[in-house]
Write a protein that holds these residues in place. Sequence first.
Motif: not given
Ligand code: MTE
Length: 322
Positions: A83, A85-87, A141, A176, A194, A222-223, A228, A236-237, A239-240
């Motif tokens: 995944n 989810f940098y946080e 992604c 987020s 985010y 983690q998703n 979301r 994918g980014f 999609n907060g």
């Molecule tokens: N939302 C938050 N709050 N923080 C994040 O780091 N990463 C994004 C997006 N939403 C992110 C986020 C990115 S780069 C992607 S590819 C997708 O979430 C990944 O979703 P998944 O882990 O369910 O595949």
Amino acid sequence: MLIRKNIEGNVPSSEITPKQHFLSRRNLITGAAAAGVGVLALRSVPGLIHPDAVHADQKLEAASSKYTVPDAQTPFSKATTYNNFYEFGTDKSDPAKNAHTLHTRPWTVQVTGLVKKPLTLDIDSILKYRPLESRVYRHRCVEAWSMVIPWDGYSLSEFINFVQPLPSAKFVQFLSDDKSSDMPHKPFGYNWPYSEGLRMDEAMNPLCLLTFGCYGEVLPNQNGAPVRVVSPWKYGFKNGKSIVKMNFTDKQPRTLWNDMAANEYGFYSNVNPKVDHPRWSQAHERRIDSSAFPKTIPTLMFNGYGDQVASMYAGMDLKKYY
Ligand code: MTE
């Protein structure tokens, strides 16, 4: 109540009357009304309270949907352990290890900006507002890997119609959660929280899913639990995850990745095999499926959703508005 009048005045009665929806709508109205007088009381939903678990094992009821692709699905075990989810850390395996610290109840979503009635709503009211659909979407992604995931939710447009944006609202920004106490692994150097955004027509496109679950279960933390966005024709980014605020605005909102590197992460970020990322090609993707050796496959324009979304970008130079 002001909120009830608001709804009755603007939602067609055909949408209010179906029996199976009535309870959901009432829940949201009640939640909205409560929000109007301050912090919302938690509405208890037996069986849906997500414990602080990495793997959600609470089932969600979701009907099958016409918005489904025939591609082989990514196994749950991969979609929930690889995944972004940098946080919760910058390594792909970090969120599954660390996101158990996120408390997903109580949880509210604040609706602000250019809407008829700014609101703070309890997550369970939002979850129960509409019957959920299970939609199997391609999930591409920007880093050129992809998955195929059954997401559970309902069209974001239904929620937006409820909060009634003003005609002056041109964009919606998604913020987020940012609670440091829940995110001890949150790295420095990022412009938290985010933030992501969509143009109003994109947010209103029926494909754009307000998402509460995947694989028929409550979203694992983690998703992006407890709610979301999933817009499958975009990288994918866009999609907060773990959204706490939606802000309706007349100006294109800032987004975290655009702040970090505007030349790499545009506002639109539609999946487009003809527009490369400055550091790599976007023509192909590594499809993460059940195989031990993921295949590399050609990337489709708009991730294969062109029939449903291309008209929104007619006449736009997608190299400029990447
Ligand atoms: N939302 C938050 N709050 N923080 C994040 O780091 N990463 C994004 C997006 N939403 C992110 C986020 C990115 S780069 C992607 S590819 C997708 O979430 C990944 O979703 P998944 O882990 O369910 O595949």
